[in-house]
Design a protein around this motif. Sequence first.
Motif, PDB file in Angstrom:
ATOM      1  N   TYR A 144       0.850  -1.199   0.000  1.00 62.54           N
ATOM      2  CA  TYR A 144       0.000   0.000   0.000  1.00 62.54           C
ATOM      3  C   TYR A 144       0.887   1.251   0.000  1.00 62.54           C
ATOM      4  N   GLU A 169     -10.526  -1.671   3.289  1.00 64.45           N
ATOM      5  CA  GLU A 169      -9.559  -2.727   3.561  1.00 64.45           C
ATOM      6  C   GLU A 169      -8.292  -2.449   2.767  1.00 64.45           C
ATOM      7  N   ILE A 170      -7.150  -2.722   3.346  1.00 65.31           N
ATOM      8  CA  ILE A 170      -5.888  -2.490   2.648  1.00 65.31           C
ATOM      9  C   ILE A 170      -4.980  -3.710   2.801  1.00 65.31           C
ATOM     10  N   ALA A 171      -4.101  -3.876   1.817  1.00 66.43           N
ATOM     11  CA  ALA A 171      -3.076  -4.923   1.864  1.00 66.43           C
ATOM     12  C   ALA A 171      -1.770  -4.280   2.313  1.00 66.43           C
ATOM     13  N   LYS A 215       3.302  -8.159   1.175  1.00 65.42           N
ATOM     14  CA  LYS A 215       3.334  -9.398   0.427  1.00 65.42           C
ATOM     15  C   LYS A 215       4.501 -10.214   0.965  1.00 65.42           C
ATOM     16  N   GLU A 233       0.161 -15.512   1.089  1.00 70.32           N
ATOM     17  CA  GLU A 233      -0.973 -14.609   0.941  1.00 70.32           C
ATOM     18  C   GLU A 233      -0.601 -13.202   1.396  1.00 70.32           C
ATOM     19  N   ASP A 234      -1.273 -12.217   0.790  1.00 68.06           N
ATOM     20  CA  ASP A 234      -1.055 -10.835   1.204  1.00 68.06           C
ATOM     21  C   ASP A 234      -1.592 -10.621   2.617  1.00 68.06           C
ATOM     22  N   ARG A 278      -3.552  -8.518   5.031  1.00 66.95           N
ATOM     23  CA  ARG A 278      -4.595  -7.504   4.880  1.00 66.95           C
ATOM     24  C   ARG A 278      -5.227  -7.202   6.237  1.00 66.95           C
ATOM     25  N   ARG A 297      -8.648  -4.731   8.025  1.00 65.44           N
ATOM     26  CA  ARG A 297      -9.849  -3.928   7.763  1.00 65.44           C
ATOM     27  C   ARG A 297      -9.644  -2.507   8.280  1.00 65.44           C
ATOM     28  N   ARG A 330     -11.388 -11.286   8.274  1.00 66.45           N
ATOM     29  CA  ARG A 330     -12.454 -10.572   7.560  1.00 66.45           C
ATOM     30  C   ARG A 330     -13.807 -11.189   7.820  1.00 66.45           C
TER      31      ARG A 330
END
Length: 708
Positions: free
Chosen positions: A467, A518-520, A523, A542-543, A545, A547, A708
Amino acid sequence: MWKKAKDALGLNLCVFEPRTRDEEFLRLGTGRTSDASTVMAGASMAAAGGGSDSGLLSLMPISSTPTSSCLRLSKSGSRSYKKTCAICLESMKAGHGALFTGECSHAFHFNCIASNVKFGNCVCPICRAKWKEIPFLGPPLSDLPHMRARVNPAHWPQEDGTITLLRRLPRTDLSNRQHQLSSLLTISEPNVYDDDEPVGFQSEVPEHGLTGTIDVKAYPEYSAIPKMASEESFSILIHLKAPCGNQNASLIANHPSRAPIDLVTVLDISGSMAGTKLALLKRAMGFVIQNLGPSDRLSVIAFSSTARRLLPLRRMTESGRQHVLQAVNSLVSSGGTNIAEGLRKGAKVIEERKEKNSVCSIILLSDGQDTYTVSSSGSGVNRSPPDYQSLVPSSIRCNAGHQVPVHAFGFGTDHDSFSMHSISEISGGTFSFIESECTIQDAFAQCIGGLLSVVVQELIVEVECLYPGIQLAPIRSGSYANQVVDGLKGSISVGDLYADEERDFLVSVNVPPVTDEEIALLKVGCSYRDPLSKEMVNLNGEDVRIRRPEAVSERDLSIEVDRERNRICAAETISEARAAAERGALSEAVSILEARRVILSESLAGQSGDHLCAALNAELREMQERMESRQRYEESGRAYVLSGLSSHSWQRATARGNSTDSATLLHSYQTPSMVDMLQRSQTLCPSPRPSRPPIRPARSFPCRPDPR
């Protein structure tokens, strides 16, 4: 009848006394066994000799071919100490060949002890008692026709094998024994160590190496942060777990689908190792030898004032094991402690080998301080730290092109834990503190249990910010090297992993205010080499992430992140307390440890009854007790602290004193292969040990639901 015969002769015949004497005498009368002729021939010869000082006390024929299974483990997994030969670790039962019983009452296979004596070792391998009479392998009977009448006066059937004699040592032999043994260590060696035995053919290699791949998980500190909030140091836990190895851990040594190893053992045989220490070291080496497979190669370096390579890298086939066992059991203690020379020769074996197994390591054991290379100025708490870089050859250091970890074992209360810990840190290995001599074998067993299960090599963990506006903070990864590039990308060089072994790393980032729901953040990925297929494997996790709602009623702290933060802070506290203790402020060191114990108990993981927090608390309490006085700190506290730092910095199990309270912590780093090998050692070795809590396998985090 048997006892009366022995008493009448007035001699301690070195023969096997049968359990059922009547049955054995019936067998003697029939002449069915070579053991029967052995017994009666010895009795007849002794009666004819009349106990004269001819030097020939008894004469017994035995097979010249040693048993091919002398190194195999008993299927039952447990042996009686008195029924097991301490040299070959094979059973001593009736009909299994002639036996020798020394003046100290310890018994061995005649072939084994005669080979041991051939190298000049004229003391009992178990209790180190000096023998006045030793077994001696004579020439074939065909070369001594004039002795056949004395050996076999009754003309019973008899094998024309190798004769065995019992020879009384004259005083001149005893006085020159040390000189003869010293000469064994000065035998000329080749200038180049390129005489290693070729590696074995690795069959049945799976197409994609071992089962599975590395499991990569990431846990953010909080699952949600308000949109307009910002975090300057938001933690993310990266959890790695290596693929499982051989499911049947008890067969790991001979399993074809594991990476073979080149192992070099560098052993201290200085004068301080005399007696029980050296005897137990030999027994521990016997355990290592019998648990290596035919594709593994082993070389042994012995050092005191000088160092000598006992044998090049040899495959641990049946003949290879026999050769190594004879060489190890011929060792005697004398001289000073030249650790640097021993390591230099160990590194030379690794550097100049013609062929290579995929896994390579060095095991170093010493009970003293290097008296030839390392020097320090000052005394007591004011002494300046010595330069330990000189002890580690440049070719095996962490920054070398081909790193070879040195797993160092400091033995007893007189060893230099500073140097041993520094050697392990510089080379990428671990430092273990062996406080009691009865735990040498267990310490070695745990180490090789890991080395024989390497499933990942050259592992590198990579993280990348996703991000805009997110920046990586410096990574705290213990002894593992890391780097951060422009605050956007980072990497951690992990190296080798054992089967089912786990690693945890905390990565911190800043989190800016956003407008997205929501943001990542990151990585996460990794790359490594499979030691069997030799192929590189790239994995993308998986990234990470989180909320970003308008508001968060209650922030839910991740217990996984809190647990790892506790472990890192505890390790840093141990390092701080050690620094205070080294400058003589023991009361300050104890206070530092006590303050951390309070923080641990008040943390989320501590209040939830987390077993790792409980183990950390017990470990800190143990360190406080070992810092209660300067004397106790010098004897065991320093080594205990340094082995703890080594364990935490590499996240790998180490042997640590005789503590039982903090053993749970050590087990949290253990792998199933380590546990299996340690249990095997504790089953086979009859020596008494301090009580331990039940061994538990390595820790694993439970799967968490998607935030999530």
